[in-house]
Design a protein around this motif. Structure first.
Motif, mmCIF file in Angstrom:
data_model
loop_
_atom_site.group_PDB
_atom_site.id
_atom_site.type_symbol
_atom_site.label_atom_id
_atom_site.label_comp_id
_atom_site.label_asym_id
_atom_site.label_seq_id
_atom_site.Cartn_x
_atom_site.Cartn_y
_atom_site.Cartn_z
ATOM 1 N N ASN A 63 0.848 -1.195 0.000
ATOM 2 C CA ASN A 63 0.000 0.000 0.000
ATOM 3 C C ASN A 63 0.884 1.245 0.000
ATOM 4 N N THR A 78 -11.282 -4.504 -2.160
ATOM 5 C CA THR A 78 -10.477 -4.406 -3.376
ATOM 6 C C THR A 78 -11.272 -3.913 -4.576
ATOM 7 N N ARG A 93 -13.719 1.116 -8.958
ATOM 8 C CA ARG A 93 -12.272 1.100 -8.770
ATOM 9 C C ARG A 93 -11.868 -0.293 -8.319
ATOM 10 N N TYR A 95 -8.514 -2.275 -6.559
ATOM 11 C CA TYR A 95 -7.220 -2.137 -5.890
ATOM 12 C C TYR A 95 -6.466 -3.453 -6.022
ATOM 13 N N SER A 102 -4.481 1.332 -7.587
ATOM 14 C CA SER A 102 -5.901 1.148 -7.897
ATOM 15 C C SER A 102 -6.170 1.690 -9.296
#
Length: 134
Positions: A63, A78, A93, A95, A102
């Motif tokens: 991250n 996610t 979106r 991730y 993302s």
């Protein structure tokens, strides 16, 4: 004549979005994600990390925000903000915990029942194929 025209117009309307809720195995087979409603939109969370190698992270180590790197991958959001659009789901979106990035994303069902997850950066898009899991 008018009835026939109305019938043709109704049949040419966009098909409802195919159901994409449920458990999905990621394209690499290393994760299980549950897609479910989040209010009026759809989201997805990692249910289980299936990769069991000794070097496989169990937290969100990639991250970009150092404060979030200790979050467990299991339960991690996610996919989020997907809204129904024609026969698919758009405006969301995705991730990727492997890269910590993302992407603008869309979801659609393939004719074989698998899930097509498309992520885009600027005008470059790439798709992945997920299969039903669990």
């Amino acid at each position: 004549m008018l009835a026939a025209a109305l019938l043709m117009l109704a049949s040419s309307a966009a098909a409802p979005a195919a159901d994409v809720t449920g458990l999905w195995l990621t394209d690499d087979g290393k994760g299980l994600v549950r897609i479910a409603p989040c209010g009026a939109k759809l989201c997805g969370r990692i249910v289980k990390v299936l990769d069991t190698g000794p070097d496989v992270p169990r937290t969100d180590v990639h991250n970009p925000d150092p404060r979030l790197r200790t979050r467990p991958l299991a339960g991690l959001l996610t996919l989020w903000d997907f809204t129904r659009s024609g026969s698919g789901w758009t405006g969301g979106r995705a991730y990727d915990p492997k890269s910590g990035k993302s992407y603008r994303s869309s979801l659609a069902r393939n004719p074989d029942g698998s899930l097509k997850l498309t992520g885009c950066v600027l005008f470059i898009c790439e798709s992945r194929r997920w299969t039903r899991g669990g």
